[in-house]
Motif scaffolding. Sequence first.
Motif, mmCIF file in Angstrom:
data_model
loop_
_atom_site.group_PDB
_atom_site.id
_atom_site.type_symbol
_atom_site.label_atom_id
_atom_site.label_comp_id
_atom_site.label_asym_id
_atom_site.label_seq_id
_atom_site.Cartn_x
_atom_site.Cartn_y
_atom_site.Cartn_z
ATOM 1 N N GLU A 23 9.315 31.865 -9.956
ATOM 2 C CA GLU A 23 8.995 30.682 -9.151
ATOM 3 C C GLU A 23 9.962 30.542 -7.980
ATOM 4 N N LYS A 24 11.241 30.796 -8.239
ATOM 5 C CA LYS A 24 12.250 30.691 -7.188
ATOM 6 C C LYS A 24 11.942 31.675 -6.052
ATOM 7 N N ARG A 25 11.598 32.916 -6.397
ATOM 8 C CA ARG A 25 11.255 33.906 -5.366
ATOM 9 C C ARG A 25 10.056 33.449 -4.543
ATOM 10 N N MET A 26 9.026 32.953 -5.221
ATOM 11 C CA MET A 26 7.807 32.511 -4.524
ATOM 12 C C MET A 26 8.095 31.291 -3.644
ATOM 13 N N LEU A 27 8.769 30.307 -4.177
ATOM 14 C CA LEU A 27 9.063 29.088 -3.427
ATOM 15 C C LEU A 27 10.002 29.359 -2.258
ATOM 16 N N HIS A 28 10.942 30.280 -2.451
ATOM 17 C CA HIS A 28 11.907 30.596 -1.396
ATOM 18 C C HIS A 28 11.199 31.174 -0.171
ATOM 19 N N LYS A 29 10.099 31.871 -0.388
ATOM 20 C CA LYS A 29 9.319 32.410 0.739
ATOM 21 C C LYS A 29 8.774 31.282 1.620
ATOM 22 N N GLY A 30 8.575 30.113 1.047
ATOM 23 C CA GLY A 30 8.036 28.966 1.784
ATOM 24 C C GLY A 30 9.065 28.210 2.603
ATOM 25 N N VAL A 31 10.336 28.591 2.485
ATOM 26 C CA VAL A 31 11.400 27.916 3.234
ATOM 27 C C VAL A 31 12.317 28.957 3.886
ATOM 28 N N PRO A 32 11.784 29.685 4.872
ATOM 29 C CA PRO A 32 12.591 30.719 5.519
ATOM 30 C C PRO A 32 13.840 30.136 6.173
#
Length: 112
Positions: A23-32
């Motif tokens: 989840e962290k990897r996926m969500l982190h993509k949304g906040v470059p």
Amino acid sequence: MSVLTEQHCEACNAESPGVSDEEKRMLHKGVPGWSILKVSGEEQLRKEFEFRNFAQALAFTSKVGEMAEAEDHHPAILLEYGKVTVSWWTHAIGGLHKNDFIMAALTDAAYH
């Protein structure tokens, strides 16, 4: 997954689950541009925002503060001349929750 800026924070407590590594990897993509750092053993999201002067930095700080109050999720904010550093993490769980990524996205939107 819907766009982070269209979501709202959910109430958290000490038993609330943090984000999994996936989840962290996926969500982190949304906040470059946001870094994931460990501070005193707790993961946090952190980003610096630049401004031409103190007044603009202060206005942005106030905008982030108003958003934080509206969502009942509060960051650490360092205000300097021409720069604001914002850190999001969930104090109740001592790390990252989906709320932190939502607020990071909203912080980015407030900057633009």
